[in-house]
Design an enzyme around this catalytic site. Sequence first.
Site, short mmCIF file in Angstrom:
data_model
loop_
_atom_site.label_atom_id
_atom_site.label_comp_id
_atom_site.label_asym_id
_atom_site.label_seq_id
_atom_site.Cartn_x
_atom_site.Cartn_y
_atom_site.Cartn_z
N LYS A 1 102.64 -164.28 11.10
CA LYS A 1 103.46 -164.49 9.83
C LYS A 1 103.94 -165.64 9.48
O LYS A 1 104.12 -166.11 8.32
CB LYS A 1 104.43 -163.19 9.66
CG LYS A 1 104.05 -161.82 9.41
CD LYS A 1 105.08 -161.10 8.96
CE LYS A 1 104.66 -159.67 8.62
NZ LYS A 1 105.64 -158.60 8.61
N LYS B 1 90.29 -153.94 8.54
CA LYS B 1 91.13 -152.89 8.09
C LYS B 1 91.21 -152.86 6.71
O LYS B 1 91.00 -153.89 6.12
CB LYS B 1 92.51 -152.88 9.04
CG LYS B 1 93.02 -152.25 9.98
CD LYS B 1 94.23 -152.47 10.53
CE LYS B 1 95.31 -151.72 9.80
NZ LYS B 1 96.64 -152.04 10.70
N LYS C 1 95.91 -153.77 1.87
CA LYS C 1 96.44 -154.30 0.19
C LYS C 1 96.10 -155.71 -0.13
O LYS C 1 96.04 -156.02 -1.15
CB LYS C 1 97.68 -153.87 -0.16
CG LYS C 1 98.91 -154.72 0.71
CD LYS C 1 100.09 -154.63 0.09
CE LYS C 1 101.31 -155.04 0.88
NZ LYS C 1 101.62 -156.40 1.10
#
Length: 349
Positions: free
Chosen positions: A118, A211, A214
């Site tokens: 991140k 995967k 969103k």
Amino acid sequence: MAFKERVFSGMQPTGSLHLGNYLGAMLQWIKLQETHECIYCVVDLHAITQDVEVWGGPVELKKSIRQVTAAYIACGLDPKKSVLFNQSQVPEHAELAWVFNCVARLGWLNRMTQFKEKAGKNRENASVGLYAYPNLMAADILAYRATHVPVGEDQKQHLELARDIAQKFNNDFKPSIEQAGYADGIFFPQPEPVITGPATRVMSLRDGTKKMSKSDPSDLSRINLTDEADVVAKKIQKAKTDPEPLPSEADGLSGRPEAENLVGIYAALSNVSVEKVLSEFGGGQFSGFKKALAELAVEKVGPIGAEMNRLMGDVAEIDRILCDGAARAHAIAKPIMDEVKDVVGFVRS
Ligand code: TRP
């Protein structure tokens, strides 16, 4: 002391929930509420660890918290059976996280792979909150002395850290813990992961090796819970496949990620095995299978989206549910936090 079995899990408040969230996590949470005391938390304090552009600012955050709450209820999570609330309404999360900031070691956090991902290249510019994220997650769980934590594979490392924190806390404060009446010295239990099985890993409709997410720029890659029936049908029709007919045995799916994904989705949505699906559709072309899958997906997802929209039309009701959940969560966490304060040595009234 053997602690009572208690389930805790958290989800980030993000507006657009999709079929992957539903089949991968929500169904499991909903199932657990039939057998366990469950506490489910919308982790809004975690959401703000990333840059404000990422979570969208205050208007967006409020909307996302309510939307994810609505999604869970629409999927079948019963706010009377389970405790459903947002993290920031229960002050014990942040309080215990501070204590854990002082228990966890820099060296432990430096190993966290999610932080590295991140934070990206510019680590100096990441927030301190992002770095301490796993400590807050440990506090979420241990503020309730939760014993079972349903999470995806990607959260396993954070859960191991929570176990290390529990152990070090028990060890650091051993004398006062024993004095407080814990003869075996165990103040915090070791929470166990309940890992969501690989069978429910839902992949992108455009690329069976990625995967469903969103953040994928292509909306065709996912089925959102709020998609209209014609959109769901169109996305399945356009889903990537390969030129071979469907196999009759599960073995025949290996090396065919798109076929495996679509069959897996069909199996999960209809709650039958992959073998059963292939016994029905094996040998046939994708066109026929896709038609059946589109019908099934519309039948399952349609009512969820409609119920989400209905719930979102009554924000006051959602807020009331969250407020009620927060009061019930607080009633569990407050006495535990009071004991933490005693054990650490804070003076309290
Ligand atoms: N980190 C988790 C995720 O991104 C969310 C989370 C926060 C969580 N606190 C938690 C999950 C406590 C389980 C238990 O998915």
